[in-house]
Write an enzyme that holds these catalytic residues in place. Structure first.
Site, PDB file in Angstrom:
ATOM      1  N   SER A 113       0.826  -1.209   0.000  1.00  0.00           N
ATOM      2  CA  SER A 113       0.000   0.000   0.000  1.00  0.00           C
ATOM      3  C   SER A 113       0.861   1.260   0.000  1.00  0.00           C
ATOM      4  O   SER A 113       1.959   1.282   0.572  1.00  0.00           O
ATOM      5  CB  SER A 113      -0.887   0.012   1.251  1.00  0.00           C
ATOM      6  OG  SER A 113      -1.552   1.257   1.361  1.00  0.00           O
ATOM      7  N   TYR A 136      -1.996  -0.102  10.158  1.00  0.00           N
ATOM      8  CA  TYR A 136      -2.289  -0.684   8.839  1.00  0.00           C
ATOM      9  C   TYR A 136      -1.059  -0.520   7.926  1.00  0.00           C
ATOM     10  O   TYR A 136      -0.572  -1.488   7.338  1.00  0.00           O
ATOM     11  CB  TYR A 136      -3.513   0.002   8.219  1.00  0.00           C
ATOM     12  CG  TYR A 136      -3.700  -0.316   6.751  1.00  0.00           C
ATOM     13  CD1 TYR A 136      -4.212  -1.542   6.341  1.00  0.00           C
ATOM     14  CD2 TYR A 136      -3.349   0.616   5.760  1.00  0.00           C
ATOM     15  CE1 TYR A 136      -4.360  -1.831   4.994  1.00  0.00           C
ATOM     16  CE2 TYR A 136      -3.500   0.331   4.417  1.00  0.00           C
ATOM     17  CZ  TYR A 136      -4.010  -0.893   4.032  1.00  0.00           C
ATOM     18  OH  TYR A 136      -4.154  -1.183   2.700  1.00  0.00           O
ATOM     19  N   LYS A 174     -17.159  -1.302   1.182  1.00  0.00           N
ATOM     20  CA  LYS A 174     -16.091  -0.750   2.018  1.00  0.00           C
ATOM     21  C   LYS A 174     -16.536   0.459   2.844  1.00  0.00           C
ATOM     22  O   LYS A 174     -15.775   0.940   3.694  1.00  0.00           O
ATOM     23  CB  LYS A 174     -14.878  -0.386   1.156  1.00  0.00           C
ATOM     24  CG  LYS A 174     -14.219  -1.626   0.541  1.00  0.00           C
ATOM     25  CD  LYS A 174     -12.979  -1.295  -0.260  1.00  0.00           C
ATOM     26  CE  LYS A 174     -11.843  -0.852   0.621  1.00  0.00           C
ATOM     27  NZ  LYS A 174     -10.600  -0.626  -0.140  1.00  0.00           N
TER      28      LYS A 174
HETATM   29  N1  LIG Z   1      -8.500  -0.169  -2.445  1.00  0.00           N
HETATM   30  C1  LIG Z   1      -7.416   0.576  -2.260  1.00  0.00           C
HETATM   31  O1  LIG Z   1      -7.412   1.785  -2.554  1.00  0.00           O
HETATM   32  C2  LIG Z   1      -6.154  -0.037  -1.702  1.00  0.00           C
HETATM   33  C3  LIG Z   1      -5.037   0.801  -1.511  1.00  0.00           C
HETATM   34  C4  LIG Z   1      -3.866   0.247  -1.005  1.00  0.00           C
HETATM   35  C5  LIG Z   1      -3.796  -1.109  -0.727  1.00  0.00           C
HETATM   36  N2  LIG Z   1      -4.899  -1.887  -0.892  1.00  0.00           N
HETATM   37  C6  LIG Z   1      -4.779  -3.329  -0.577  1.00  0.00           C
HETATM   38  O2  LIG Z   1      -5.364  -4.073  -1.621  1.00  0.00           O
HETATM   39  C7  LIG Z   1      -5.935  -5.272  -1.111  1.00  0.00           C
HETATM   40  C8  LIG Z   1      -7.382  -5.374  -1.534  1.00  0.00           C
HETATM   41  O3  LIG Z   1      -8.099  -4.258  -1.005  1.00  0.00           O
HETATM   42  P1  LIG Z   1      -9.611  -3.961  -1.378  1.00  0.00           P
HETATM   43  O4  LIG Z   1      -9.732  -2.523  -1.624  1.00  0.00           O
HETATM   44  O5  LIG Z   1     -10.086  -4.922  -2.413  1.00  0.00           O
HETATM   45  O6  LIG Z   1     -10.297  -4.245   0.034  1.00  0.00           O
HETATM   46  P2  LIG Z   1     -11.510  -5.194   0.443  1.00  0.00           P
HETATM   47  O7  LIG Z   1     -11.748  -4.941   1.888  1.00  0.00           O
HETATM   48  O8  LIG Z   1     -12.625  -5.015  -0.504  1.00  0.00           O
HETATM   49  O9  LIG Z   1     -10.891  -6.642   0.231  1.00  0.00           O
HETATM   50  C9  LIG Z   1     -10.128  -7.328   1.198  1.00  0.00           C
HETATM   51  C10 LIG Z   1     -10.690  -8.741   1.280  1.00  0.00           C
HETATM   52  O10 LIG Z   1      -9.860  -9.534   2.134  1.00  0.00           O
HETATM   53  C11 LIG Z   1     -10.711 -10.369   2.917  1.00  0.00           C
HETATM   54  N3  LIG Z   1      -9.927 -10.775   4.095  1.00  0.00           N
HETATM   55  C12 LIG Z   1      -9.493  -9.994   5.115  1.00  0.00           C
HETATM   56  N4  LIG Z   1      -8.773 -10.734   5.970  1.00  0.00           N
HETATM   57  C13 LIG Z   1      -8.749 -12.008   5.478  1.00  0.00           C
HETATM   58  C14 LIG Z   1      -8.170 -13.236   5.915  1.00  0.00           C
HETATM   59  N5  LIG Z   1      -7.452 -13.308   7.043  1.00  0.00           N
HETATM   60  N6  LIG Z   1      -8.339 -14.342   5.154  1.00  0.00           N
HETATM   61  C15 LIG Z   1      -9.061 -14.289   4.013  1.00  0.00           C
HETATM   62  N7  LIG Z   1      -9.649 -13.165   3.562  1.00  0.00           N
HETATM   63  C16 LIG Z   1      -9.485 -12.041   4.280  1.00  0.00           C
HETATM   64  C17 LIG Z   1     -11.931  -9.518   3.196  1.00  0.00           C
HETATM   65  O11 LIG Z   1     -13.070 -10.276   3.541  1.00  0.00           O
HETATM   66  C18 LIG Z   1     -12.098  -8.805   1.844  1.00  0.00           C
HETATM   67  O12 LIG Z   1     -12.921  -9.543   0.961  1.00  0.00           O
HETATM   68  C19 LIG Z   1      -5.727  -5.215   0.405  1.00  0.00           C
HETATM   69  O13 LIG Z   1      -4.567  -5.938   0.728  1.00  0.00           O
HETATM   70  C20 LIG Z   1      -5.510  -3.734   0.676  1.00  0.00           C
HETATM   71  O14 LIG Z   1      -4.738  -3.523   1.843  1.00  0.00           O
HETATM   72  C21 LIG Z   1      -6.066  -1.385  -1.375  1.00  0.00           C
END
Ligand SMILES: NC(=O)c1ccc[n+]([C@@H]2O[C@H](COP(=O)([O-])OP(=O)(O)OC[C@H]3O[C@@H](n4cnc5c(N)ncnc54)[C@H](O)[C@@H]3O)[C@@H](O)[C@H]2O)c1
Length: 303
Positions: A113, A136, A174
């Site tokens: 991230s 985080y 979210k």
């Molecule tokens: N969306 C953004 O802008 C953004 C920015 C930086 C980093 N990220 C990273 O990208 C990835 C995806 O983010 P997103 O936006 O799709 O978020 P999201 O919350 O929609 O998806 C995360 C998913 O992980 C699942 N999850 C959490 N802990 C878990 C576990 N222990 N075992 C199995 N599943 C688990 C949740 O149920 C969820 O479906 C994450 O790692 C997040 O940190 C996202």
């Protein structure tokens, strides 16, 4: 080819799972459904395992082997202050993924991230010494260091992607951690003035989900390990986002400026894409206006 997408019920993971399946891969989604949404998976025809990758390594092992693992699973609520919970879920989950990848000889592409940069001056380069502002961001930094330790023992390069502010259809679950584009559109569709922190000139690198999926596909073919920025390569102010939303929604709602309660707020994020372009061949195609147009056309902007 068998591929695993952890966090596949989430915003980014579900797009990735559908795209990989559409390209002919045999895709398994592993998600504990702690924050994802089953509705994101209705169009996905592969296997969906309800698996907490941090707490249930035995189930994770039963799902394999996989040629490629895309690890998106994470707590994504950046205001969770419970250090034990955040670190256990994100870092120990990743450790289990890496253990499995060592056994299966899998490629690993995983989600880091831009939160690792904290308030470091933009544009952000991977060479900057990380300075996360919350647990985080620190959990992602700990994951980067773990990946670096395990790298020499893996069969293939391991690539971490430092996503900036990703937006697009499928993020509604979210809530207040959805992109500001989605949240502001929601307020405006309800006829309310868009609430942004004083003075609306904070900048974000908003990157469209299609470019993020593309970055993952490129990372799975990378010849080099490392962490790479994934943004649009330019930053837009929240005031500009409001302008674009007024344009696409045919509204004329001025911003409602409010005090910022967060002491770990980033005022300007912007990805320097030099390394991602050179090493991964990443070349984002969607600019802010085009991305908001496409989001609106999907029928899911603010809904
Ligand atoms: N969306 C953004 O802008 C953004 C920015 C930086 C980093 N990220 C990273 O990208 C990835 C995806 O983010 P997103 O936006 O799709 O978020 P999201 O919350 O929609 O998806 C995360 C998913 O992980 C699942 N999850 C959490 N802990 C878990 C576990 N222990 N075992 C199995 N599943 C688990 C949740 O149920 C969820 O479906 C994450 O790692 C997040 O940190 C996202």
């Amino acid at each position: 080819m068998r591929m695993l997408v952890t966090g596949g019920a989430g915003f980014i993971g579900s797009h990735l799972a559908r795209r990989l399946a559409a390209e002919g891969a045999q895709v398994v989604v592993a998600d504990d459904f702690s924050s994802g949404a089953w509705t994101n998976l209705v169009g996905f025809k592969g296997d969906v395992a309800t698996c907490d990758v941090a707490a249930d390594p035995a189930l994770l092992r039963r799902l394999g082997p996989f040629a490629v693992i895309f690890h998106e699973a994470s707590i994504t609520d950046t205001t969770v202050m419970d250090q034990r919970k955040m670190m256990h879920n994100n870092v120990e989950g990743f450790r289990n993924i890496l253990d499995a990848a060592l056994e299966w000889r899998s490629r690993v592409v995983w989600a880091s991230s831009a939160a690792t940069y904290g308030r470091l001056p933009a544009p952000n380069r991977e060479s900057q010494e990380p300075a996360p502002l919350n647990v985080y961001g620190y959990s992602k930094l700990a994951m980067e260091r773990l990946a670096e330790q395990v790298r020499p023992r893996l069969a293939w390069p391991i690539v971490g992607l430092r996503y900036f502010n990703v937006y697009g259809p499928g993020e509604d679950h979210k809530g207040r951690f959805a992109s500001m584009i989605h949240q502001l559109a929601k307020q405006m569709l309800a006829g309310r003035r868009p609430r942004i922190f004083i003075d609306g000139e904070q900048k974000r690198d908003f990157v469209h989900i299609d470019d993020v999926v593309e970055a993952n596909l490129l990372a799975a073919k990378s010849r080099e390990s490392g962490v790479f920025n994934v943004g649009s390569g330019s930053a837009a102010t929240f005031n500009r986002v409001v302008l674009e939303l007024n344009r696409v929604l045919h509204t004329s709602l001025p911003p409602d400026y409010i005090e910022n309660p967060y002491d770990f707020f980033q005022t300007w994020t912007e990805a320097d894409l030099t390394r991602s372009r050179e090493i991964l061949g990443y070349n984002p195609k969607v600019d802010l206006a085009g991305g908001i147009d496409a989001y609106f056309a999907s029928g899911k902007l603010g809904k």
